[in-house]
Structures are given as C-alpha cells and as structure tokens.
Design a protein around this motif. Structure first.
Motif, PDB file in Angstrom:
ATOM      1  N   TYR A 173       0.855  -1.317   0.174  1.00 25.34           N
ATOM      2  CA  TYR A 173       0.551  -0.229  -0.009  1.00 25.34           C
ATOM      3  C   TYR A 173       0.746   0.956  -0.261  1.00 25.34           C
ATOM      4  N   VAL A 174       2.030   1.013   0.991  1.00 25.75           N
ATOM      5  CA  VAL A 174       2.941   2.402   0.748  1.00 25.75           C
ATOM      6  C   VAL A 174       3.547   2.586  -1.161  1.00 25.75           C
ATOM      7  N   VAL A 175       3.767   1.271  -1.561  1.00 28.81           N
ATOM      8  CA  VAL A 175       4.521   1.325  -2.739  1.00 28.81           C
ATOM      9  C   VAL A 175       2.760   2.487  -3.964  1.00 28.81           C
ATOM     10  N   ALA A 176       1.934   1.588  -3.610  1.00 30.31           N
ATOM     11  CA  ALA A 176       0.808   2.546  -4.427  1.00 30.31           C
ATOM     12  C   ALA A 176       0.648   4.037  -3.923  1.00 30.31           C
ATOM     13  N   GLY A 177       0.221   3.463  -2.804  1.00 31.00           N
ATOM     14  CA  GLY A 177      -0.382   5.152  -1.973  1.00 31.00           C
ATOM     15  C   GLY A 177       0.436   6.072  -2.170  1.00 31.00           C
ATOM     16  N   LEU A 178       1.833   6.032  -2.371  1.00 23.88           N
ATOM     17  CA  LEU A 178       3.364   7.130  -2.438  1.00 23.88           C
ATOM     18  C   LEU A 178       3.125   7.058  -4.045  1.00 23.88           C
ATOM     19  N   GLY A 179       2.880   6.573  -4.637  1.00 24.33           N
ATOM     20  CA  GLY A 179       3.022   6.997  -6.219  1.00 24.33           C
ATOM     21  C   GLY A 179       1.499   7.569  -6.114  1.00 24.33           C
ATOM     22  N   ILE A 180       1.067   7.445  -5.886  1.00 23.80           N
ATOM     23  CA  ILE A 180      -0.333   8.289  -6.613  1.00 23.80           C
ATOM     24  C   ILE A 180      -0.478  10.009  -5.959  1.00 23.80           C
ATOM     25  N   TRP A 351      -5.695  -5.105  -3.915  1.00 21.21           N
ATOM     26  CA  TRP A 351      -5.989  -5.062  -2.876  1.00 21.21           C
ATOM     27  C   TRP A 351      -5.408  -2.908  -3.181  1.00 21.21           C
ATOM     28  N   ALA A 352      -4.483  -3.082  -4.076  1.00 18.40           N
ATOM     29  CA  ALA A 352      -3.534  -2.362  -3.708  1.00 18.40           C
ATOM     30  C   ALA A 352      -3.981  -0.551  -4.991  1.00 18.40           C
ATOM     31  N   PRO A 353      -4.604  -0.695  -5.911  1.00 18.19           N
ATOM     32  CA  PRO A 353      -5.361   0.431  -6.660  1.00 18.19           C
ATOM     33  C   PRO A 353      -5.831   0.951  -5.433  1.00 18.19           C
ATOM     34  N   PHE A 354      -7.129   0.654  -5.216  1.00 18.00           N
ATOM     35  CA  PHE A 354      -8.275   0.401  -4.085  1.00 18.00           C
ATOM     36  C   PHE A 354      -7.612   1.749  -3.166  1.00 18.00           C
ATOM     37  N   VAL A 355      -6.853   0.653  -2.635  1.00 18.44           N
ATOM     38  CA  VAL A 355      -6.261   1.073  -0.914  1.00 18.44           C
ATOM     39  C   VAL A 355      -5.251   2.193  -1.113  1.00 18.44           C
ATOM     40  N   GLY A 356      -4.660   2.097  -2.606  1.00 19.20           N
ATOM     41  CA  GLY A 356      -3.524   3.421  -2.996  1.00 19.20           C
ATOM     42  C   GLY A 356      -4.233   4.354  -3.167  1.00 19.20           C
ATOM     43  N   VAL A 357      -5.180   4.401  -3.781  1.00 17.83           N
ATOM     44  CA  VAL A 357      -5.848   5.837  -4.279  1.00 17.83           C
ATOM     45  C   VAL A 357      -6.627   6.612  -2.850  1.00 17.83           C
ATOM     46  N   PHE A 358      -7.065   5.590  -2.608  1.00 14.27           N
ATOM     47  CA  PHE A 358      -7.990   6.385  -1.278  1.00 14.27           C
ATOM     48  C   PHE A 358      -6.789   6.199  -0.096  1.00 14.27           C
ATOM     49  N   ILE A 359      -5.873   6.116   0.281  1.00  9.57           N
ATOM     50  CA  ILE A 359      -5.020   6.942   0.843  1.00  9.57           C
ATOM     51  C   ILE A 359      -4.536   7.944   0.644  1.00  9.57           C
ATOM     52  N   ALA A 360      -4.379   7.845  -0.846  1.00 10.40           N
ATOM     53  CA  ALA A 360      -3.728   8.943  -1.392  1.00 10.40           C
ATOM     54  C   ALA A 360      -4.370  10.057  -1.502  1.00 10.40           C
ATOM     55  N   ARG A 361      -5.739  10.042  -1.468  1.00 10.01           N
ATOM     56  CA  ARG A 361      -6.923  10.916  -1.815  1.00 10.01           C
ATOM     57  C   ARG A 361      -6.741  11.697   0.051  1.00 10.01           C
ATOM     58  N   ILE A 362      -6.643  11.228   1.202  1.00  9.50           N
ATOM     59  CA  ILE A 362      -7.058  11.460   2.082  1.00  9.50           C
ATOM     60  C   ILE A 362      -5.192  11.767   2.781  1.00  9.50           C
ATOM     61  N   SER A 363      -3.852  12.079   2.431  1.00  7.11           N
ATOM     62  CA  SER A 363      -3.153  12.136   2.290  1.00  7.11           C
ATOM     63  C   SER A 363      -2.355  13.669   2.059  1.00  7.11           C
ATOM     64  N   ARG A 364      -3.138  14.375   1.252  1.00  2.93           N
ATOM     65  CA  ARG A 364      -2.430  15.766   1.106  1.00  2.93           C
ATOM     66  C   ARG A 364      -2.191  15.965   2.965  1.00  2.93           C
ATOM     67  N   GLY A 365      -0.743  17.009   2.128  1.00  2.00           N
ATOM     68  CA  GLY A 365      -0.032  17.761   3.003  1.00  2.00           C
ATOM     69  C   GLY A 365       0.792  16.941   4.026  1.00  2.00           C
ATOM     70  N   ARG A 366       1.103  15.729   3.929  1.00  2.91           N
ATOM     71  CA  ARG A 366       1.978  14.524   4.783  1.00  2.91           C
ATOM     72  C   ARG A 366       2.916  14.744   4.419  1.00  2.91           C
ATOM     73  N   THR A 367       4.162  14.590   4.718  1.00  2.00           N
ATOM     74  CA  THR A 367       5.450  14.594   3.641  1.00  2.00           C
ATOM     75  C   THR A 367       5.638  12.901   3.789  1.00  2.00           C
ATOM     76  N   VAL A 368       6.795  12.248   2.868  1.00  2.00           N
ATOM     77  CA  VAL A 368       6.984  11.550   2.837  1.00  2.00           C
ATOM     78  C   VAL A 368       6.903  10.015   3.650  1.00  2.00           C
TER      79      VAL A 368
END
Length: 590
Positions: A173-180, A351-368
């Motif tokens: 999920y880190v890989v997918a979410g971080l990229g998105i 699940w990675a596309p789903f979870v990646g997009v979702f956690i990316a969507r809610i993670s604006r403003g956070r550092t890597v």
C-alpha cells in the motif's frame, strides 16, 4: 522518426498546464470510455460466465489454483520483499522530507481520523475474518517443516500470521499510495494510477498504455474488493447460523450481498466526507470495543505477555520467513504456499489500486516520512495486537484450556471461530451480534470506498465522479462477490484464485511505480540542491560586495583624490570602480 515523448520536471509545483481528466479521455458523461467500457466488459463477461456455467467456472478456478498459482509464488515473495525494502528506503532516507502537496499544504484530516480511514479501508473484513481463524489454522495444520510442542506451535502460528498481515502487506500500500499521492498532490495530476508512472513513461500515460494501466487497476480492484465481500458475507451468514436465526444457504448469502450492497450504495453516493468517514470512525470504535472486551474477559496477563513475546519472535524470524517459499517441502509445501502466503500477497496487490488511491486521496499535506511511518508502522502494530488478543485467546484455550476450536479431525471451521470466541464472553449473544455488526460495517466500508475509487479511475481521475457510475460499480462489486461465492461451491478456492491471478498484471504496474518514484524523488533532491547552491552563491556574492564597500569607505575620497602629479586619474578610476561595485551588488541582491 524521433520520439515526441516528454517527461515532466522532476520536482517543484504543478505545471500551469497540468493534465486534467480529459487528458485521460474523459467525456461529457464523466467517464473515460477507453477505461470504463473495457473494464466493464471484462467484469460483466466474468460474472455471466460464472453464473451461467458455474461448474465449468469451478473447474477452471481449480485448474488455475493447481497449475498456475504454485508457479508464481517465488515471484510474489521476491516482489513483496522489494516493496518492504523500498518503503523503508524512501521513508527513512533523504527523500523523507518531500511534501505530498505544495510546500505550505497542511494535512486535510487529523491524525486519528486519518489512521481510522486508512486502517478500515486497508484491512477491513479480512482482519475480522482471519483474526481468530488464521492462528488456529496454523496451529492445527502447521506450515510444512514446522513442528514442536503445542506451546511452540501456538507461538509459530502467531508469528506466521504477523508475517501475512504486518509490514509486508502495508508496504504494498505504501508503494501504490505514495506514487499516486505524489502525482496527485505534488504534481497536480488527476486521481488515477496512470499518472504515478508519468516520471517513467512521460506523455505515453495519456494514450493507450495509460488506458491499459487503469483498466488493469479497475478490474483488479473490483475482484479484490469482491473477494473481501465474499469472505465477509460468508462469515455474516455463518454468524446468523451460529445464532440459529437461519441457515447460510447460497440463496441466503445472495440476499445478504444484495442488502449490504444497497447500504454501501447509499454510503458511496453520500461521498467521502460523510458516509465513508462516518463509517470508518464507527468501524474503529466498534472494533476497539470488541478488542477490549475480549482482552478483559480472557487471560489478560497472558495475552499482554504473549503480545510482547510474539513481537520479539517476529523480529527474530522476519527475514527468514520473508523469503521462505517451502522449496524443499515438495508438493505439500507448494500447496501450502499457494493457499496462504501467495494468496495473501496476491490479495494485497489486488487491493493496492483501491487502497492506494484511497489513502493517497486522504493524505494531502503529509511528508513522505509521515506517510510511510503512518501507513507502514501504526496499522501493523494495531493488527498485531488484534491477532495477539483474539487469536491468542483461542490458542490459549487450545493449549491450556478445554479447547473447542479445533475439531477432532484437526480441522478448523474458519467461518465460525470468531463467534465461538465471542460467545464465551459474558453476555455472549450480544457480543456475537456485535461481531456480525462489525463485519457488516467493514463490508459496507470496503464496498463504498472501493466503488468510489473504481469510479475515479473509470472517469479519468475525477475526484468527484458521477453518481450514476458510483451506483453502477457498487452493484457490480456485489454481483462479482455472488459469482465468486457460487463458483467456489462454499469454499474459498474461487476467492483466493481470483485475488492471486488479478494481482499478476498489476504487480508490473507496482514495479513501474517504484522506478517512477525513485526517479522523481531523485529529481526533487537534485533540484533542491541546485536552488540551495544558487542561494549560497548569491549570499557569498553579496557578502563579498559588502566587504569591498566596507574597505572603500574606510578611506575618504579626498585622501586619494590625485596621484603623484595631481592629475586626478586615481579618483576617476575609483569612481568608476564604485559604480561597478554598486551595480554588481544590485544584481547579486536580485
């Protein structure tokens, strides 16, 4: 002909001409036809084939399970290890300070709400389904080559469960979410998988290759979420049967899927800030209540001690178990690998596309670094505590108590072990109902979140896709869950096989995302260094200019107004030099 492929700048703010959903082919109906229709055709064809030719579908799943799944286990194991290493590298290293957004962006959601949303979405039904059942299965039927006394087997069972549900799962999920998240929030791209590969593929993500990536993501997400829904409805049916309310026949399960899908549809229509957020918070509260109840009603001191001890054993064996593919255990080892570790790695990747997009969507403003630490570590610790308390209680009963979870033939009823555990708490029926409610809420959360994400992908990355397509995908996920349940003939075979196979094409997308992130982050650091060098040069130039002026001001002009013959040449040269120095100081100050 020379290539016209261009790549975006590696760092900095989004370009003025940042892509829009229309760049992914979105039309006036709010969908990207080259993503929406191919994905819909694949899923509908699968559903129709499975429902009409159920016996043939069952045989096909069995063949794939035996012939293909065993052959890709080594690849999945190696890939997951790479994800873990990559996640630690970007989070703990020099890239950690990069902001997922503009440099002055603040997080959209508070930390507790953020944790609740990503945890409920990332694990959900699966954690409830397997929390008691998996450690018991590993205890009753250990991994080939694992042997020992009952206490030793119980400890190994928890360690193996930690491997499947801990850092390895969340690293995907880190890989997918971080990229998105980097593409969406830092570069201003639409919410879509394709843009996570832009640093690697350039403008090609706008064409057929980008469409194919999003189609893979949509289909994989639908099957991954449907797998979880199938697990959830199986356990809900088993819970009602455990209470004696009705028998969990196929017809009853189909009705359950329909009812809960309808609830999920209402939630997904209400949007991210209402239905999904409220349900995620309710999930965490109810799960915490169940966890505390089991902890206090069970062998509390033993569970706390075992939690600490299991963490140590996990850390001691994590490297060995990460790369263990049961190579010397023959067909038995290959079958175990396909049924457990390979299944889990495939499930998480689907699940990675789903979870990646979702956690990316809610993670604006956070550092890597915040993103990696939050996604990788915090849910892992909570997951370990969940297994230690629920699974540990059942294992304690088997080792030191009267048992009751493992049958005389050494089998475990995976669907009912949770309810057997909850029925032993004072007020047992109430807790069984609470367990059913918990699974149902997780079911709804997974379905509505999955539908929203799939709709974003199918609409070209629009964060607010059309309502009609949200409803369509929510209903479609329910149909896929029904098809998998019927094809599985009451077993997990179809669900497991669907997860493993749909994850295979997306695994190559995840590899591309890692390469893209490495290139983009390296560009960010290089850009930052160039800017710092420019600032340092300007500061040095200004400091040198000020020193020269300071020295000139120490000597009055009339003291050196003339040279030895009174010609005044020195004074003229000095006036010209002062003008040059003043001009240079103004330029350095710009």
């Amino acid at each position: 002909m020379s290539s016209t492929t261009t790549r975006p700048p590696a760092g900095g703010d989004p370009a003025a001409d940042a892509p829009t959903p229309e760049d992914a082919g979105a039309n006036r109906l709010g969908i990207a036809p080259w993503v929406f229709w191919p994905a819909l055709a694949i899923v509908v064809t699968f559903v129709l084939f499975t429902l009409v030719f159920t016996d043939a579908a069952t045989q096909a799943f069995s063949w794939v399970q035996s012939q293909i799944v065993g052959g890709i286990g080594w690849y999945y194991v190696l890939l997951i290890a790479a994800f873990v290493i990559f996640s630690i590298w970007v989070g703990a290293g020099r890239f950690g300070s990069i902001k997922l957004g503009k440099d002055d962006d603040e997080p959209e959601f508070k930390l507790p709400v953020w944790f609740a949303m990503l945890f409920a979405t990332g694990m959900g039904i699966g954690l409830v389904f397997w929390g008691v059942a998996e450690p018991l299965n590993h205890f009753a039927s250990p991994r080939p080559s694992v042997s020992g006394t009952p206490p030793e087997l119980a400890q190994q069972a928890l360690t193996q469960s930690y491997i499947h549900w801990g850092v390895h799962a969340w690293a995907i999920y880190v890989v997918a979410g971080l990229g998105i998240a980097y593409a969406v929030h830092r570069k201003g791209r639409p919410v879509s998988i394709r843009w996570a590969l832009e640093p690697l593929l350039g403008d090609r993500v706008k064409g057929g290759l980008g469409h194919a990536i999003d189609v893979i993501a949509v289909v994989g997400t639908i099957f991954g979420v449907a797998t979880s829904l199938g697990l959830g409805v199986s356990q809900i049916g088993a819970g009602f049967e455990f209470l004696g309310w009705f028998s969990a026949t196929n017809t009853a399960l189909v009705i359950l899927v329909a009812v809960i899908t309808a609830i999920a549809t209402v939630s997904v229509v209400s949007g991210l800030d209402k239905g999904i957020k409220i349900l995620s918070n309710a999930n965490m509260v109810l799960a915490a209540v169940v966890l505390v109840a089991v902890l206090l009603a069970g062998p509390t001191l033993f569970l706390l001690r075992d939690f600490v001890q299991s963490l140590g054993l996990y850390l001691q064996n994590v490297l060995r178990l990460t790369f263990d593919v049961s190579a010397f255990q023959g067909e038995e080892g290959q079958a175990w690998q396909a049924g457990w570790t390979t299944y889990y790695w495939g499930w998480w990747m689907s699940w990675a596309p789903f979870v990646g997009v979702f956690i990316a969507r809610i993670s604006r403003g956070r550092t890597v670094r915040e993103f990696v630490a939050g996604v990788l570590l915090v849910p892992t610790v909570v997951t370990f505590l969940w297994f230690a308390v629920l699974g540990g209680t059942a294992l304690y009963a088997e080792v030191f108590g009267g048992g009751g979870y493992v049958g005389a033939d050494g089998t475990v009823d995976t669907n009912t072990t949770l309810f057997t555990l909850l029925s032993g708490i004072p007020g047992g029926v109430i807790w069984v109902v609470a367990g059913i409610l918990l699974i149902t809420v997780f079911f709804v959360t997974s379905s509505d979140s999955g539908s929203l994400v799939v709709d974003m992908l199918a609409s070209g990355g629009d964060p607010n896709p059309p309502t009609w397509s949200r409803v369509l995908f929510a209903v479609l996920e329910g149909f896929v869950a029904v098809a998998l349940l019927l094809a599985g003939a009451g077993t997990l075979t179809a669900l497991q096989t669907a997860s493993i196979i749909t994850a295979l094409p997306f695994s190559f997308v995840l590899i591309g995302i890692m390469l893209s992130l490495a290139r983009a982050f390296k560009g960010e650091i290089e850009l930052r260094r160039r800017l710092m060098r420019q600032v340092e040069r300007r500061e040095l130039a200004q400091e040198a200019t000020e020193q020269v002026f300071g020295q000139l001001e120490e000597y009055p002009l009339d003291a050196h107004a003339t040279n030895g013959n009174g010609s005044g040449a020195t004074n003229g040269r000095r006036d010209g030099g002062v003008k040059v120095l003043r001009r240079r100081r103004r330029e350095a100050a710009k």
